[in-house]
Design an enzyme around this catalytic site. Structure first.
Site, mmCIF file in Angstrom:
data_model
loop_
_atom_site.group_PDB
_atom_site.id
_atom_site.type_symbol
_atom_site.label_atom_id
_atom_site.label_comp_id
_atom_site.label_asym_id
_atom_site.label_seq_id
_atom_site.Cartn_x
_atom_site.Cartn_y
_atom_site.Cartn_z
ATOM 1 N N ASP A 81 0.790 -1.270 0.037
ATOM 2 C CA ASP A 81 0.263 -0.414 0.253
ATOM 3 C C ASP A 81 0.553 1.153 0.280
ATOM 4 O O ASP A 81 0.420 2.164 -0.616
ATOM 5 C CB ASP A 81 -0.862 -0.041 0.761
ATOM 6 C CG ASP A 81 -2.374 -0.604 1.324
ATOM 7 O OD1 ASP A 81 -1.928 -1.668 0.840
ATOM 8 O OD2 ASP A 81 -3.820 -0.709 1.689
ATOM 9 N N LYS A 124 -3.724 -6.158 2.853
ATOM 10 C CA LYS A 124 -4.845 -6.583 2.180
ATOM 11 C C LYS A 124 -4.877 -8.439 2.722
ATOM 12 O O LYS A 124 -5.780 -9.081 2.569
ATOM 13 C CB LYS A 124 -4.625 -6.165 0.898
ATOM 14 C CG LYS A 124 -5.038 -4.146 0.734
ATOM 15 C CD LYS A 124 -6.349 -4.665 2.043
ATOM 16 C CE LYS A 124 -6.506 -2.644 1.900
ATOM 17 N NZ LYS A 124 -4.882 -1.963 2.294
ATOM 18 N N CYS A 195 4.936 -2.064 7.663
ATOM 19 C CA CYS A 195 5.800 -1.168 9.421
ATOM 20 C C CYS A 195 5.618 -1.038 9.819
ATOM 21 O O CYS A 195 4.652 -1.750 10.525
ATOM 22 C CB CYS A 195 5.365 -0.190 8.291
ATOM 23 S SG CYS A 195 5.712 0.390 6.026
ATOM 24 N N SER A 517 -4.878 5.498 6.012
ATOM 25 C CA SER A 517 -3.761 3.995 5.977
ATOM 26 C C SER A 517 -3.788 3.946 7.746
ATOM 27 O O SER A 517 -4.646 4.611 8.036
ATOM 28 C CB SER A 517 -2.826 4.542 5.408
ATOM 29 O OG SER A 517 -1.456 4.606 6.258
#
EC number: 4.2.1.9
Length: 614
Positions: A81, A124, A195, A517
């Protein structure tokens, strides 16, 4: 007693051809009576959260075979993403969740696999595999690639920890020098893994622990740490054990739909609220619940959000705390332990690895256990060396963070707030609800009113913010970015990041039928349902309209009379085929694949899953 699914293709004279093909994959005579376990991997060199997974599927496969099963590995797609952010690539992110779920179903049912180990990590991929697991309802164990280490930089202003969001915000901050921006960019993402903050990927991997489908530590032990290898080894043995329990002992308690029950979804959502997880988790939990035929809805999320406190704040809500710090404080089992102690957890739910979730907490919560091995496990620390290799370091913290008054994980009595980290808002602009990550909202703007500044695409909103058209006190409205309207429900990370870079992070609100996000903070309200493309009120907002946001009372309303809204709706519907579409055509190429998704996509209030007519 259920028969092994795999025997459809491995037993009987008429399956000679299928067995011949199985033999070509390496199977021998003695293998045809063993359970066939799908190892569902998601290795790709495009995504740092998945770049280290190449050999981990085979690690699990070897352990499955040691335990007496037959392992067959395949890969799904995986979109990053962060790399897809800020351009039309983001249109593909959410729809890829459905493709991942479908591809798992196709492979597992096409080859009659008996069970599966899902090796996921990023935004996802974990939700897609979770949806597939609940759809198929065969024995499943989840093991993710693990979080990335936080970055560490020395800037002209001093030393600090950083992550991807810091790099994005700094790039848009005109007050930062090019040299400091370069340092941020080069150090924000130092290792493989998802992340480093409580963004969507890490949030979802944490929630699999609460759902009971993954081993303790799955959400928090770093991708680079040697301790994470144990999770993959144990997953290989565990899946064979629960597969045999189901097929040979008729024990259906191990099936995903019996593990991830309504009560387990309540636990997962309570965890999400307590740790201030990504708002995207709401979307994915609703979707997974639908696949598992669990009647878990926005109403349940609203109910839980009113009773569960915020016990943990992690980046982006607190810049100095990352997943490595959550792990040091005892990880997800310790957050669940605090919820349990406060009477806010269904402790009797099942797990794939323990007799109940409470039994797992008793063993793995560092506040309860006397186990030296458990305490040693949660001492796993970052190595501080850039690496794309799993299990590449074995550093330890000197001590655990057991401070439940002022530490990373807190008790209910010492919560960051008695109101949870996520909230559902309802009102005339969002009749079916919308979501806000309250853990990232400053107390000064929990109640906010301001004039709308309306944009009909993320690109236009970004341009408006960067060119100074958005002022202090405004409510930015970005519409036609929902599941159908986008299509694909883009993340709005750039608009929120740029508001912060312009010093408006605590001075403006943002409302959208798109999503955010996991790295988003500020008064950012997403998933506005119904979306504009479905005829939602957000499609009737005009620039200058006053909008009132009241998080404590869970309200969000357009200060326009019902009569005026009715007139606007009538005028909109008079446009015929051009109704509920952006006024000006957008420079956006919509492929046939995206059109197919938009055709069947449901509201964000239903998880944006596809809805097919009977």
């Amino acid at each position: 007693m259920p028969a092994y699914r795999s025997r459809t293709s491995t037993h009987g004279r008429n399956m000679a051809g299928a067995r011949s093909l199985w033999r070509a994959t390496g199977m021998k005579n003695e293998d045809f009576g063993k359970p066939i376990i799908a190892v569902v991997n998601s290795f790709t060199q495009f995504v740092p959260g998945h770049v280290h997974l190449k050999d981990l599927g085979q690690l699990v496969a070897r352990e499955i075979e040691k335990a007496g099963g037959i392992a067959k590995e395949f890969n799904t797609i995986a979109i990053d993403d962060g790399i897809a952010m800020g351009h039309d690539g983001m249109l593909y992110s959410l729809p890829s969740r459905e493709l991942i779920a479908d591809s798992v179903e196709y492979m597992v049912n096409g080859h009659c696999a008996d069970a599966m180990v899902c090796i996921s990590n990023c935004d996802k991929i974990t939700p897609g595999m979770l949806m597939a697991s609940l759809r198929l309802n065969i024995p499943s164990v989840f093991v993710s690639g693990g979080p990335m280490e936080a970055g560490k930089v020395v800037l002209s202003t001093g030393a600090r920890k950083v992550d991807l969001i810091d790099a994005m915000v700094s790039a848009a901050d005109d007050s930062m020098s090019d040299a400091d921006v370069a340092v941020m960019e080069e150090n924000a993402c130092p290792t493989c893994g998802s992340c480093s903050g409580m963004f969507t990927a890490n949030s979802m991997n944490c929630l699999t622990e609460a759902l009971g489908l993954s081993l303790p530590g799955n959400g928090s032990v770093l991708a680079t740490h040697a301790d994470r290898q144990r999770l993959f080894v144990e997953a290989g043995h565990l899946i064979v054990d629960i597969t045999r329990r189901y097929y040979e002992q008729n024990d259906d308690s191990v099936l995903p739909r019996n593990v991830a029950s309504f009560a387990a979804f309540e636990n997962a959502m309570s965890l999400d609220i307590a740790m201030g997880g990504s708002t995207n988790t709401v979307l994915h939990l609703l979707a997974a619940a639908q696949e598992g035929e669990v009647n878990f809805t926005m109403t349940d999320i609203d109910r839980l959000s009113r009773r569960v406190p915020c016990l943990c704040k992690v980046a982006p809500s607190v810049a100095t705390v990352h997943m490595e710090d959550v792990h040091r404080a005892g990880g997800i089992m310790s957050i669940l332990g605090q919820l349990d102690a406060a009477g806010l957890l269904n402790g009797d739910t099942k797990t794939v690895h323990a007799t109940s979730l409470r039994a797992a907490i008793d063993r793995w919560d560092i506040s309860r256990t006397n186990s030296d091995s458990v305490r040693q496990f949660y001492l796993a620390a970052p190595g501080g060396v850039p690496s794309q290799t799993a299990f590449s370091q074995s550093q330890r913290w000197d001590s655990l963070d057991t401070d439940r008054e002022n530490g990373v994980i807190r008790s209910k009595a010492h919560a960051f707030s008695q109101d949870g980290g996520l909230a559902v808002l309802f009102g005339n602009i969002a009749l079916d609800g919308c979501i806000v990550k309250t853990a990232g909202v400053d107390d000064s703007i929990l109640k906010f009113s301001g004039p709308a500044v309306v944009y009909e695409s993320q690109d236009d909103a970004v341009n408006g913010i960067l060119t100074g058209k958005v002022k202090e006190g405004d409510v930015v409205v970005i519409r036609y970015e929902g599941p159908r309207g986008g299509p694909g429900m883009q993340e709005m990370l750039y608009p929120t990041s740029y508001l912060k870079s312009k010093g408006l992070g605590k001075a403006c609100a943002l409302i959208t039928d798109g999503r955010f996000s996991g790295g988003t903070s500020g008064l950012s309200i997403g998933h506005c349902s119904p979306e504009a493309a479905e005829g939602g009120t957000i499609g009737l907002v005009e620039t200058g309209d006053m909008i009132d946001i009241d998080i404590p009372n869970r309200g969000i309303n357009l200060r326009v009379s019902d009569a005026v809204l009715a007139e606007r709706r009538k005028a909109m519907e008079a446009k015929g085929k051009d109704a509920w579409k952006p006024v000006a055509p957008r420079k956006r190429k919509i492929s046939s694949a995206l059109k197919a998704y938009a055709l069947f996509a449901s509201s964000a209030a239903k998880g944006a899953v596809r809805v097919l007519k009977d």
